[in-house]
Write a protein that holds these residues in place. Structure first.
Motif, short mmCIF file in Angstrom:
data_model
loop_
_atom_site.label_atom_id
_atom_site.label_comp_id
_atom_site.label_asym_id
_atom_site.label_seq_id
_atom_site.Cartn_x
_atom_site.Cartn_y
_atom_site.Cartn_z
N ARG A 1 23.43 44.85 47.43
CA ARG A 1 23.32 44.79 45.96
C ARG A 1 24.33 45.73 45.30
N ALA A 2 24.43 46.93 45.81
CA ALA A 2 25.35 47.90 45.20
C ALA A 2 26.80 47.44 45.35
N TRP A 3 27.13 46.88 46.49
CA TRP A 3 28.51 46.47 46.74
C TRP A 3 28.91 45.27 45.91
N LEU A 4 27.97 44.34 45.69
CA LEU A 4 28.29 43.13 44.94
C LEU A 4 28.66 43.41 43.49
N ASP A 5 28.29 44.56 42.96
CA ASP A 5 28.67 44.90 41.58
C ASP A 5 30.18 44.91 41.39
N ARG A 6 30.93 45.08 42.48
CA ARG A 6 32.38 45.13 42.37
C ARG A 6 32.98 43.81 41.92
N LEU A 7 32.30 42.71 42.19
CA LEU A 7 32.86 41.41 41.84
C LEU A 7 33.11 41.30 40.35
N TYR A 8 32.09 41.57 39.54
CA TYR A 8 32.27 41.48 38.10
C TYR A 8 33.12 42.63 37.56
N ASP A 9 33.09 43.79 38.22
CA ASP A 9 33.98 44.88 37.80
C ASP A 9 35.43 44.43 37.91
N PHE A 10 35.76 43.82 39.02
CA PHE A 10 37.13 43.32 39.20
C PHE A 10 37.45 42.25 38.15
N ALA A 11 36.55 41.31 37.95
CA ALA A 11 36.81 40.21 37.02
C ALA A 11 37.06 40.74 35.61
N ARG A 12 36.27 41.71 35.17
CA ARG A 12 36.46 42.27 33.83
C ARG A 12 37.84 42.91 33.69
N ALA B 1 48.53 31.16 41.72
CA ALA B 1 47.74 31.27 40.49
C ALA B 1 46.47 32.03 40.81
N LEU B 2 46.27 33.17 40.18
CA LEU B 2 45.05 33.94 40.38
C LEU B 2 43.91 33.26 39.63
N VAL B 3 42.88 32.85 40.37
CA VAL B 3 41.77 32.12 39.75
C VAL B 3 40.42 32.80 39.94
N GLY B 4 40.38 33.93 40.66
CA GLY B 4 39.07 34.55 40.82
C GLY B 4 39.04 35.65 41.84
N VAL B 5 37.82 35.98 42.26
CA VAL B 5 37.56 37.06 43.20
C VAL B 5 36.48 36.61 44.17
N GLU B 6 36.60 37.06 45.42
CA GLU B 6 35.70 36.61 46.49
C GLU B 6 35.26 37.79 47.31
N ALA B 7 34.06 37.68 47.90
CA ALA B 7 33.56 38.67 48.85
C ALA B 7 32.60 37.99 49.80
N PHE B 8 32.41 38.60 50.97
CA PHE B 8 31.44 38.08 51.95
C PHE B 8 30.52 39.23 52.34
N GLU B 9 29.32 39.18 51.81
CA GLU B 9 28.36 40.25 52.04
C GLU B 9 27.73 40.17 53.43
#
Length: 463
Positions: A264-275, A240-248
């Motif tokens: 900061r620039a890289w973390l923008d990908r989290l919400y881009d993926f979620a959308r 079950a896909l429930v989200g997205v994760e990253a380790f900065e």
């Protein structure tokens, strides 16, 4: 620390008399995200904790060994009774850090799933959960297995799991309605391995797509590839896909170069993926979308990046996973944490110390301490001398004493100036440490010391 009680009343039985209450004073993280999903976990069941505290273990810094946390609590020991070298926890700093970071999360509007591999100490896990943590983070399935044994209800395994035996364990754990494991995916091969092993499991395994950094650790490098992987996950009934994760934390963990801006620039990908994943219905069946990052160096940058969740079809749960805040340190975290003394009016405090005796003054400008790589961390920084203890007095070291090398059981000190030349054989040197993760794993039982030098508790670790 003999029994864990619900956080609806003061809890004097916690490490060093740590007290947890569900109000703004302690600053629980409970219910701070955009999601109104599962509540914070609450303290761990008392039975397994009590059993652990009564279980004797070899403890090289205690005058009687084997011994247990219960026996140490009742022994009326002081710092001077410990066999050296000895790593200790500061009672007041430990309490402060637990409360301070919980309050910080609440103020920032994020949930906390602390990386519990830092301490592997169930008593400290219970304190984190009692202060509102949503769950715990593990690095391995073996760690998650320990957490489940002590009653942790939610564990995020921050890796893709591909080992067949470990996947079989996860399959069995999914039959436990009181335990929810989650893990990461970053490859179709990994998804295939999970799918094969989890066929017939009681329920789907919740997974998060991991985003990575080119040239660094795990995680999908490209956002389009991450979405391709998410589509594969969504097609497998075992997952079950429930989200997205990253380790900065794979970026340099320092504040004096461009690393924070890169993070900061890289973390923008989290919400881009979620959308994009939500627009395709890839989270169908989930109760909420989990978006998580945040080690111990940059949780402020993560909480900033996650401050304004997008409008999705499901609620968004924002989770940071810092672990080293529990003890902070004198060097690594003191340089990088947003709650370091140079950056915050109520900073985290170093809670780990090591005391070691001067064994030799073999030549001018050199002293050898009886402590080494088997006892203290050395992966990021060498220990820093704070003070010398002699004839019942603690004298701060203001300079002239520096650890320059560690062997297995010896620390080489370079000496200069009055502080260094005053050191003599038999003196006890108090050391500050760096990177708690590689200190806790060396000590199965760590004394907790109050401001008067009394040993008031002991924390058992399970590495």
């Amino acid at each position: 620390m003999t029994e864990t009680t619900p956080p609806t009343e003061p809890r004097p039985d916690t490490p060093g008399g740590v007290t947890a209450t569900p109000d703004s004073t302690t600053g629980e993280c409970r219910g701070t995200g955009s999601s109104s999903g599962p509540p914070a976990a609450g303290p761990l069941p008392a039975g397994p904790l009590s059993a652990l505290d009564s279980d004797p273990v070899e403890a090289r810094s205690l005058p009687d060994s084997p011994t247990s946390a219960d026996r140490v609590r009742a022994a009326d020991l002081c710092l001077g009774d410990l066999w050296l070298p000895a790593v200790t926890l500061d009672e007041a700093a430990l309490r402060h850090n637990l409360d301070r970071f919980a309050r910080w999360c609440s103020e920032r509007g994020v949930d906390l799933a602390p990386h519990a591999k830092t301490t592997m100490a169930p008593r400290l896990w219970s304190e984190q959960l009692a202060r509102g943590a949503w769950g715990l983070t593990a690095a391995t399935v073996a760690q998650a297995r320990v957490m489940r044994r002590f009653g942790v209800p939610r564990v995020l395994i921050a890796n893709e799991v591909v080992d067949p035996d470990q996947l079989a364990w996860l399959s069995g754990a999914l039959a436990d309605p009181g335990f929810t494991p989650l893990c990461l995916v970053d490859s179709i091969e990994g998804v295939d391995a999970m799918d094969r092993a989890l066929t017939g499991a009681a329920r789907p395994l919740p997974v998060l797509v991991e985003l990575g950094v080119t040239g660094r650790r795990t995680g999908v490098r490209d956002l389009d590839q991450a979405l391709d992987l998410a589509r594969v996950v969504a097609s497998r009934p075992t997952l079950a896909l429930v989200g997205v994760e990253a380790f900065e934390g794979v970026f340099p963990q320092r504040r004096d170069d461009d690393s924070p801006e890169r993070v900061r620039a890289w973390l923008d990908r989290l919400y881009d993926f979620a959308r994009r994943a939500d627009s395709e219905g890839l989270f169908d069946g989930a109760a909420e979308v989990i978006v998580t990052a945040g080690g111990s160096s940059y949780p402020d940058l993560v909480s900033d990046a996650l401050a304004a969740p997008p409008e999705l079809s499901l609620p968004v749960r924002r989770i940071v996973r810092s672990g080293c805040y529990v003890t902070h340190d004198d060097l690594f975290m003191e340089r990088a944490s947003p709650l370091r003394s140079a950056a915050d009016d109520d900073p985290l405090r170093p809670a780990l110390s090591c005391h070691a005796r001067v064994l030799s003054r073999p030549e001018p400008g050199r002293a050898l301490l009886g402590v080494g790589k088997r006892d203290v961390s050395f992966d990021v920084d060498l220990p820093v001398p704070r003070a010398v203890l002699r004839d019942g007095e603690r004298v701060a070291l203001t300079g002239g004493v520096r650890v320059v090398e560690l062997n297995d059981h010896h620390a080489f000190l370079d000496l200069s100036g009055p502080d260094g030349e005053a050191l003599r054989v038999g003196d006890v040197v108090e050391l500050g440490l760096s990177h708690a993760c590689t200190v806790f794993d060396k000590w199965p039982l760590i004394p907790v010391v109050d401001g008067g030098g009394r040993v008031v508790d002991a924390v058992r670790t399970l590495f």
